[in-house]
Design an enzyme around this catalytic site. Structure first.
Site, mmCIF file in Angstrom:
data_model
loop_
_atom_site.group_PDB
_atom_site.id
_atom_site.type_symbol
_atom_site.label_atom_id
_atom_site.label_comp_id
_atom_site.label_asym_id
_atom_site.label_seq_id
_atom_site.Cartn_x
_atom_site.Cartn_y
_atom_site.Cartn_z
ATOM 1 N N HIS A 201 -8.342 1.034 1.696
ATOM 2 C CA HIS A 201 -8.129 0.965 3.146
ATOM 3 C C HIS A 201 -9.074 1.916 3.887
ATOM 4 O O HIS A 201 -8.663 2.795 4.637
ATOM 5 C CB HIS A 201 -6.676 1.287 3.497
ATOM 6 C CG HIS A 201 -6.226 0.638 4.775
ATOM 7 N ND1 HIS A 201 -4.979 0.103 4.939
ATOM 8 C CD2 HIS A 201 -6.867 0.427 5.958
ATOM 9 C CE1 HIS A 201 -4.852 -0.397 6.158
ATOM 10 N NE2 HIS A 201 -5.979 -0.214 6.793
ATOM 11 N N GLU B 19 0.842 -1.202 0.000
ATOM 12 C CA GLU B 19 0.000 0.000 0.000
ATOM 13 C C GLU B 19 0.873 1.246 0.000
ATOM 14 O O GLU B 19 1.955 1.237 0.620
ATOM 15 C CB GLU B 19 -0.924 0.002 1.224
ATOM 16 C CG GLU B 19 -1.950 -1.110 1.223
ATOM 17 C CD GLU B 19 -2.936 -1.022 2.391
ATOM 18 O OE1 GLU B 19 -2.871 -0.015 3.140
ATOM 19 O OE2 GLU B 19 -3.764 -1.923 2.551
#
Length: 531
Positions: free
Chosen positions: A281, A263
């Protein structure tokens, strides 16, 4: 001087105000966490660091954090903090595991609905002016079997919501007792059983060595054909490439992912596959949750910096503000006991055994254990504290055991510490008197009553006349003032000890003169951290 906290990510104004209202100096720089070089440059000025996920607290950052005492993560995940490096430097790492539980659980349920009914694809198609009603045939959740991997705080809420949707719930969690499973209304199963029976699988575990790739290629191949997989927990729990293959083959009917192994996720094997829902997220991304975790981390950090209370720490036992007040003298005693043994022990330590007797046995023993071990480990590294000590002991292969028992003697409570080496066992015991001052009450099985001072001298000898005179004369003639003098012996003419509390360190030449008399088996200067 007031503690100073840096906030290097975006936290709410209300959280900033909490620090200010508690009398803590706060430096709010919400974009600083993105600049690791600048953060490393300034971090040494702060006692506390409050972050979200954007700030990466690396070993390099911590090397410069010379004054840092606590890192507070507003949220659950702490993958962005090098916890081992923080522990070695004695920095407490806190998170806020309860502030966004409901929000994250709700997102998992929403993702389950989305993938069951192909809502994102259907929405995009309709926005494009198409009317593909027959293309988006979904499945009901009612009557389906949900497999929950991890039935803790968030997983437990998901179980509850799923039961409300009339789903059958299987739970795999090594720490879930049968009694707890029964009270939750779920069926406790092993992982392989869950994989073979579940129509939907949702993950709610932290990323650890044990859980990494828990849905590996091998485990994914054990799943029921047509299964749908939801991950709103942590990236790295699922082999994303293997899942992509099973999605393309049709074995897996759909997936919904809020977290990814890398990420920010700009590329991923799951992207652009049919019936795969992806969000960036967002598990904790609600107004309520963001506010809750920000306020919670500000309160936790303030409590620790001002009162010593430890809440939701990942590398230190929790200690409430009330416990901190009551236990303060006992923590200090435990540190002194450990320090004595650490200074007396030259050979490698194999084990540390700690006995708690009477009233102290009812206290927070994890915290007291940390204090004992810290006192011992300071011999090897003076910077050791209650946070770093257990890790230091573990790295040295030292076994730590604890025993607690009801009151067994004249004292309302006491602590006894024994270290084991290849050569010997050495023990010391102490208590806290009603005045709140720690005392040593036994050394090597010999009863004493010794006040603890910053500078002390310990001697062992055969119980013969002249010891007191020799100690007094040698000290006095060399300008060393004795504040307190404690003697003890096992039997007449047997082994005896003396513990002197002196006003200043005993010079090396005075130690040499005492040894030269031939009257002492040991002459050891000691120092204690006495406020």
């Amino acid at each position: 001087m007031a503690p100073k906290v840096l906030i290097s990510d975006k936290l709410s104004a209300a959280a900033v105000q909490i620090f200010k209202d508690r009398g803590i100096e706060v430096d709010f720089q919400p974009d600083l966490g993105k600049d690791k070089d600048k953060l490393a440059e300034v971090i040494g000025d702060y006692d506390g660091l409050a972050i979200r996920s954007a700030t990466k607290v690396t070993e390099k950052i911590l090397e410069n954090a010379t004054n840092l005492k606590v890192i507070g993560r507003a949220g659950i995940g702490t993958d962005n903090i090098d916890k081992d490096a923080a522990s070695k430097r004695g920095v407490i790492v806190m998170n806020t595991p309860f502030g966004n539980m409901i929000t994250t659980a709700e997102h998992a349920i929403a993702m389950m609905f989305a993938v069951a009914r192909q809502i994102p694809e259907a929405s995009a198609s309709t926005h494009a002016g198409k009317w593909e009603k027959s293309k988006f045939m979904g499945v009901e959740l009612t009557g389906k079997t949900l497999g929950v991997i991890g039935a803790g705080n968030i997983g437990g809420i998901v179980c509850d919501r799923a039961r409300g949707l009339r789903m059958k719930v299987l739970a795999y969690d090594p720490y879930l007792s049968q009694e707890k499973a029964d009270s939750m209304g779920v069926t406790k199963v092993e992982l392989d059983d869950l994989l073979g029976r579940a129509d939907f699988i949702t993950l709610h575990v932290p990323l650890t060595d044990q859980t990494r790739n828990i849905l590996s290629k091998e485990n994914l191949s054990k799943t029921k054909k047509g299964v749908r997989v939801i991950n709103c927990a942590r990236g790295g729990l699922v082999d994303e490439a293997a899942l992509a293959e099973l999605l393309q083959s049709g074995h897996v009917a759909g997936a919904a992912f809020d977290v990814f192994a890398e990420e920010p996720a700009t590329e991923n094997p799951l992207f652009n596959l049919p019936n795969v829902v992806c969000t960036p997220h967002l598990g904790a991304a609600t107004t309520e949750a963001q506010e809750n975790v920000a306020l919670q981390v500000a309160e936790q950090m303030s409590d620790y910096l001002l009162t010593g209370a430890v809440t939701n720490a990942l590398n230190m036992p929790s200690v409430t503000a009330e416990e901190a007040k009551i236990m303060g003298p006992w923590i200090k005693l435990s540190d002194h006991l450990g320090s004595f043994i650490g200074q007396m022990t030259d050979e490698p330590i194999k084990a540390i055994n700690i006995l708690y007797d009477g009233s102290v046995a009812e206290m927070n023993l994890e915290a007291l254990n940390c204090a004992v071990v810290a006192g011992i480990m300071k011999r090897f590294n003076p910077e050791t504290n209650m946070v770093s000590a257990p890790l230091t002991a573990r790295e040295r292969g030292i076994r730590i055991s604890t025993t607690n028992q009801a009151q067994s003697g004249a004292f309302e409570g006491y602590v006894k510490v024994t270290v084991v080496t290849d050569a010997r066992e050495r023990s010391i015991a102490g208590t806290v008197f009603s005045d709140g001052k720690p005392r040593f009450i036994q050394i090597k099985g010999i009863n004493i009553d010794a006040e603890i001072g910053r500078h002390m001298l310990y001697t062992t000898n055969e119980d013969v006349p002249g010891i007191i005179g020799t100690l007094g004369n040698t000290m006095g003639s060399n300008g060393v003032n004795i504040a307190n003098f404690t003697l003890g012996r096992k039997t007449a003419k047997g082994e005896a000890i003396a513990l002197l509390y002196v006003d200043a360190p005993v010079p090396d030449d005075v130690i040499g003169k005492l040894k030269a008399t031939g009257m002492f088996q040991q002459v050891r200067p000691l120092q204690f951290d006495v406020a």
